[in-house]
Structures are given as structure tokens and as C-alpha cells.
Write an enzyme that holds these catalytic residues in place. Structure first.
Site, PDB file in Angstrom:
ATOM      1  CB  SER A  14      -0.913  -0.022   1.216  1.00 38.33           C
ATOM      2  OG  SER A  14      -0.152  -0.070   2.388  1.00 38.33           O
ATOM      3  CG  LEU A  16       2.616   0.819  -4.275  1.00 38.30           C
ATOM      4  CD1 LEU A  16       2.168  -0.150  -5.349  1.00 38.30           C
ATOM      5  CD2 LEU A  16       4.135   0.950  -4.293  1.00 38.30           C
ATOM      6  CB  ILE A  20      -0.296  10.230  -7.078  1.00 38.03           C
ATOM      7  CG1 ILE A  20      -0.316  10.662  -5.607  1.00 38.03           C
ATOM      8  CG2 ILE A  20       0.430  11.240  -7.950  1.00 38.03           C
ATOM      9  CD1 ILE A  20      -0.735  12.073  -5.368  1.00 38.03           C
ATOM     10  CG  ASP A 149      -5.633  -6.155   0.910  1.00 39.33           C
ATOM     11  OD1 ASP A 149      -4.555  -6.735   1.122  1.00 39.33           O
ATOM     12  OD2 ASP A 149      -5.747  -4.918   0.792  1.00 39.33           O
ATOM     13  CD  GLN A 194       8.011 -12.776 -12.399  1.00 42.72           C
ATOM     14  OE1 GLN A 194       7.847 -13.981 -12.282  1.00 42.72           O
ATOM     15  NE2 GLN A 194       9.207 -12.240 -12.558  1.00 42.72           N
ATOM     16  CB  CYS A 378     -13.402  25.003  10.816  1.00 41.94           C
ATOM     17  SG  CYS A 378     -15.055  24.366  11.140  1.00 41.94           S
ATOM     18  N   GLY A 380     -10.342  27.082  14.069  1.00 39.40           N
ATOM     19  CA  GLY A 380      -9.423  28.231  14.142  1.00 39.40           C
ATOM     20  C   GLY A 380     -10.161  29.551  14.163  1.00 39.40           C
ATOM     21  CG  HIS A 504     -13.024  22.973   6.376  1.00 39.26           C
ATOM     22  ND1 HIS A 504     -11.926  22.719   7.160  1.00 39.26           N
ATOM     23  CD2 HIS A 504     -14.111  22.715   7.146  1.00 39.26           C
ATOM     24  CE1 HIS A 504     -12.322  22.305   8.352  1.00 39.26           C
ATOM     25  NE2 HIS A 504     -13.649  22.302   8.373  1.00 39.26           N
ATOM     26  CD  GLU A 506      -9.303  23.144   4.623  1.00 39.05           C
ATOM     27  OE1 GLU A 506      -9.651  24.354   4.647  1.00 39.05           O
ATOM     28  OE2 GLU A 506      -9.604  22.343   5.526  1.00 39.05           O
TER      29      GLU A 506
HETATM   30  N1  GLN Z   1     -15.455  21.382  16.423  1.00 34.52           N
HETATM   31  C1  GLN Z   1     -15.946  22.475  15.693  1.00 34.52           C
HETATM   32  C2  GLN Z   1     -17.383  22.321  15.238  1.00 34.52           C
HETATM   33  O1  GLN Z   1     -17.914  21.252  15.187  1.00 34.52           O
HETATM   34  C3  GLN Z   1     -15.042  22.725  14.507  1.00 34.52           C
HETATM   35  C4  GLN Z   1     -15.053  21.679  13.465  1.00 34.52           C
HETATM   36  C5  GLN Z   1     -14.007  21.903  12.424  1.00 34.52           C
HETATM   37  O2  GLN Z   1     -13.015  22.578  12.692  1.00 34.52           O
HETATM   38  N2  GLN Z   1     -14.184  21.331  11.282  1.00 34.52           N
HETATM   39  O3  GLN Z   1     -18.017  23.294  14.964  1.00 34.52           O
END
Ligand code: GLN
Length: 532
Positions: A14, A16, A20, A149, A194, A378, A380, A504, A506
Site C-alpha cells: 500500500s 504506492l 496519484i 486483501d 509477477q 473552522c 481556528g 474549509h 483548503e
Molecule cells: N469542532 C468544531 C465544530 O464542530 C469545529 C469543526 C471543524 O473545525 N471542522 O463546529
């Protein structure tokens, strides 16, 4: 044209880079003018990775429609630049659950419910489901796990059957395998490959193409040997030695003519390939000059895959400025100001639970007071609001209900109190929601438009009761969900670049199109580094 099906299996080991490879092939075929989607089957029993520990499993990638999916879907989206859906990821758990639900409803009319045909039919139906969502020329399906597997057998059986259902000409089997290099004898060994192909053939799948992952490339003699033992044409044995960078892989595979061979085998026209933009990007990646240092304050600092899309989004912004983004992983439980003094920007990513919260809040105080660029995602954002309420509004016991349910000042409250939704399982705000930006804000400057859509995965929301007080003390509410009147973005009045978002961002960053918030965050960090 008939839809074509490409199945990607893995052999020997796994990790590998099968995902990608699948994503790179997707990019190559898209750049030949074909519409492509990529799907992943995961053999584990969990319904989705939503509840799995990120240390074990890596990040949970969230799709536009709110699917909590495997992180390989993030690679797929970044490589083929298409938005995928929850129907692009199926686990054994999801397949079995659907079959058991059908059985309970009596849909099998008294017959004995079995792996073949019921589970395999359900697997095949889920491929169709992906196609119903988006009709494409080519579907690439990656089978998680390694051939041999026990768990992946029903999936392999289903993809074997498909060649009968849709015709051999419409199906292609691609096996990604490992060719180890033996230092003592200084040679690459093909025996594991093989064996793995033998295993695949014993269940009725003859691979058309083998991608050989290895430390160094195989020579023609070794390719011919694999061809002979595995019944593959020499040209269809593709070299994939370790790359300097994942985004280089499509170019490496193209040099090996992977796309040409795939199109030929599927009977598709060899349309001209347009990879110039991708090549330019890879060229940039190879010529980064200088660096910018970002402190990432999180709980899962031991496994970078837990924050994969954030790491990617930071790097994408680095490519934009031609800088390497160096990440200093700061465990929020062992925070100290010495390390914070070294960084040019601070990021507190999403997360769940109480552990390490104080460290995150202290890091935010540092960013706020020392005017270090800050991006909160989030959790953060929730920590940023809590920090501000404690230190600027004087609500010393301000908390998120998640941090402490008994607090008198829950500045971040459960949606249950905001909107009357239940707080129990499956009630997270998931997927795409609109957000209206305040003109003149940093967020507005970054996006350059006033209505944006971003992906969510959280339960808690800012308590609207504190909005006015926060604003009066210098916190700018710069993004609002217009439908539900929920706070999505906050900024600071007296700070060069402090943006914290409930969603989010990102997940939507692309290597050749960094997400605007990450881009401007890195821009601000570069400015900060210059003036330091
Ligand atoms: N724990 C927080 C919430 O549920 C933040 C979740 C997160 O950062 N994705 O609101």
C-alpha cells in the site's frame, strides 16, 4: 460515444501512490479533450471516513454536496480540476448497508442475499450512480487496498463482471505495482509484481497496463520480462520512479506514453494533448526561490496527511509567489513564544474536541497582539472569536460550548440553539453554503466578488447574541450566510491580515489556481517577513 471504464488496482504494497497515478491519468485524459471523473472504492467497513481518526486515516475530504470522503478525492479534484460528489467514494460499509437496507425492506423477494450477485450488483450500481451525477467519456475507478486483501475481493469481482456487462473494448485494467530495488545485488526485482498479477489473474482480471513504482526506472530488458511473465505488451509496462514532486507525475507518465496507450486500447481518437499550463506550473515548482514560514498550530502534528489539503493550499500559494512554504508544526499542547517568533504567519486549522484549545487560543493572542498574519479555519475561527471575547470583551469565561458546556458566555454556540437543529450525529453543516462578503473587507479583496460558496464541516456556530459587542470591540464580521444569518468570516480592525473562517477553503485550492484566502495569507506573511 460509449462511456469507457478504467479500473486501477494496486499490487505488492500500500502507499504506492495509486491515487496519484489515477489522478495523473485523469489529468492526461482531460488534457486530451475527454471528460473524466474519478471514483474511489474503499474496502473498509466504515460507512465513510467521517468518524475515522485523522492520524490513522488522514484528512476527511469534503465534497461540494457534503460527502465526507477519502483524501484521495482531494488529489483527484486538484489534478483533474473537477468538483466531485459524494457518489465518487464508496466504502464496503456503504455498499453493505444499502444491501442490508434493501433486504430489510423485502426488495430481494425472498432470495438468499449473497456477495455474488447482491453485493457485486450494488458495487456496479454505485459506478452507474457516479455516472448519473455527471455523464463523462471516461470513468476512472480506483480500488483501495492491495490485490490479495480479503476485503477488496467483492470489488475486484464486480470490476471483473463489468467487462461482460459493457464489453471488453470499453474496459481497461491498470495495475499499479511495486518493483523493489535490492541494494546488495544492485538490481530491481520483478517477482513481487509477477505474483501480484498472478493473484489478479486468478480472479479473472488480466491487466492491460502495469505501472511500475520503483526507486529507479526499469530498463527495456526488465520491462520485457514483466511483459513476458504477466502477458503484457512491453510498451504497456510503464515506468513511474519516485518523482521530485507529485505534480510532476502526469508529465512522467506522459513521457512513458501512458495516455496514448490508454486511448489506443479503449479505441478512442488520439486528440492533441494540451498540458502547457500544467508544465508551466511544474516548472515554477522546480524554481522556487526563498521561503516563507508558517506556524501551523494543531493537534495532529504527527501526521501531515491529517491536514493534507491545507498543506497543499499553502504550497499552491507558494507556487504563485514562487516561494517555498515551510510549515513549522506546532503542537498546541506544547506551545511557546520562541517558536512563534520564528514564523511569518500563523494558521489554526479545523479540529474537534477540547484538547489543545488553550494553546491555540494563546497562539491567536500572539498573532493578534504582534500583528502576525493569521488564518483561522473552522475551529481556528471559533478559537479566534473566543480569544477576542476573553481578552477584548473581558468575558474571561467566554467559551465555545464544545470547550465547556457549562459556561455563562458561549460565544460559539451549537446550531441547536441558533437554528433549532438537533446536535446529535449526522447533523454537521456539511458541504457547500453561500456566504455574502462585506465590501472593503480583506475577504472581499481576496475573492474579488461579494457572493461566494465554500464547503463546511462543523456543528458549532457563532452565537449571534455577541455579534454587536464583538463588532464594537474591533472584530469585523465580514462574511454572513445570507439564508441562515450565520457568521462565516471574522477579521480584526487593527490588524494587517487576520481572517478567520467558519468553512474549509483548503478543499477548493488548485495547484495552478491557489485559493484566494490562502494566496492573500501567504502574501501578507511575505510582507510581514520583509518588515520583520
Ligand atoms: N469542532 C468544531 C465544530 O464542530 C469545529 C469543526 C471543524 O473545525 N471542522 O463546529
Amino acid at each position: 460515444m460509449d462511456t469507457k471504464f478504467i479500473f486501477v488496482t494496486g499490487g505488492v504494497l500500500s502507499s504506492l501512490g495509486k491515487g496519484i497515478c489515477a489522478a495523473s491519468l485523469g489529468r492526461l485524459l482531460k488534457s486530451r479533450g475527454y471528460s473524466v471523473t474519478i471514483q474511489k472504492f474503499d474496502p473498509y467497513i466504515n460507512i465513510d471516513p467521517g468518524t475515522m481518526n485523522p492520524i490513522q486515516h488522514g484528512e476527511v475530504f469534503v465534497t461540494e454536496d457534503g460527502g465526507e470522503t477519502d483524501l484521495d478525492l482531494g488529489h483527484y479534484e486538484r489534478f483533474i480540476d473537477e468538483e466531485l460528489s459524494k457518489y465518487n467514494n464508496f466504502t464496503s460499509g456503504k455498499i453493505y448497508k444499502a444491501v442490508i437496507d434493501n433486504e430489510r425492506q423485502g426488495l430481494y423477494l425472498g432470495s438468499t442475499v449473497q456477495v455474488i450477485p447482491h453485493i457485486t450488483d450494488q458495487i456496479k450500481a454505485s459506478i452507474k450512480k457516479t455516472l448519473e451525477k455527471r455523464k463523462v467519456d471516461i470513468v476512472i475507478t480506483e480500488i483501495g487496498g492491495t490485490v490479495g486483501d480479503i476485503e477488496s475481493l467483492p470489488f475486484l469481482e464486480a470490476i471483473r463482471q463489468i467487462k461482460k456487462d459493457v464489453g471488453r473494448n470499453n474496459v481497461l485494467y491498470l495495475h499499479v505495482t511495486y518493483v523493489p530495488y535490492l541494494k546488495t545485488t544492485e538490481e530491481l526485482k520483478t517477482k513481487p509484481t509477477q505474483h501480484s498479477v498472478k493473484e489478479l489473474r486468478s480472479i479473472g482480471i488480466q491487466p492491460d497496463i502495469i505501472i511500475c513504482r520503483s526507486e529507479i526506472a526499469l530498463d527495456d530488458h526488465l520491462k520485457a520480462k514483466i511483459g513476458l511473465f504477466c502477458d503484457i505488451e512491453k510498451e504497456a509496462t510503464i515506468n513511474a520512479p519516485d518523482a521530485r514532486h507529485i505534480y510532476e507525475v502526469p508529465l512522467m507518465l506522459q513521457k512513458e506514453k501512458l495516455d496514448t496507450i490508454v486511448l489506443e486500447k479503449l479505441g478512442l481518437a488520439q486528440r492533441r494533448s494540451n498540458l502547457s499550463q500544467w508544465k508551466q506550473m511544474v516548472n515554477r515548482i522546480h524554481h522556487l526561490q526563498g521561503k516563507v514560514t508558517i506556524g501551523m498550530v494543531g493537534k495532529y502534528t504527527s501526521l501531515k496527511d491529517a491536514y493534507l489539503s491545507i498543506v497543499e493550499a499553502l504550497s499552491h500559494s507558494g507556487y504563485y509567489y514562487k516561494k517555498k512554504v515551510e510549515i513549522i508544526w506546532i503542537n498546541s499542547e506544547q506551545l511557546n513564544s520562541k517558536v512563534l517568533n520564528q514564523v511569518d504567519g500563523i494558521l489554526v486549522p479545523g479540529g474537534f474536541g477540547l484538547r489543545g484549545i488553550d494553546g491555540k487560543i494563546n497562539a491567536i493572542t500572539f498573532a493578534r497582539e504582534n500583528k502576525v498574519p493569521y488564518l483561522g479555519i473552522c475551529l481556528g475561527m471559533q478559537c479566534a472569536v473566543t480569544e477576542f471575547a476573553r481578552n477584548k470583551l473581558g468575558l474571561s469565561d467566554a467559551n465555545s460550548t464544545e470547550f465547556d458546556s457549562g459556561t455563562a458566555h458561549p460565544v460559539i454556540d451549537l446550531m441547536v440553539d441558533q437554528k433549532g437543529l438537533s446536535a446529535k450525529g449526522g447533523t454537521m453543516r456539511l458541504g457547500k453554503y453561500p456566504c455574502r462578503l462585506h465590501p472593503g473587507s480583506l475577504a472581499y479583496q481576496a475573492y474579488g466578488m461579494d457572493l461566494i460558496f465554500e464547503r463546511h464541516r462543523h456543528r458549532y456556530e457563532l452565537n449571534n447574541q455577541y455579534r454587536d459587542d464583538l463588532a464594537e470591540a474591533g472584530m469585523i464580521i465580514s462574511g454572513i450566510n445570507p439564508d441562515q444569518d450565520l457568521v462565516e468570516i471574522v477579521e480584526l480592525r487593527d490588524h494587517p491580515w487576520f481572517v478567520a473562517v467558519q468553512f474549509h477553503p483548503e478543499f477548493k485550492s488548485r495547484p495552478d489556481r491557489p485559493h484566494p484566502l490562502f494566496r492573500d495569507f501567504i502574501g501578507a506573511a511575505l510582507k510581514y517577513a520583509k518588515n520583520k
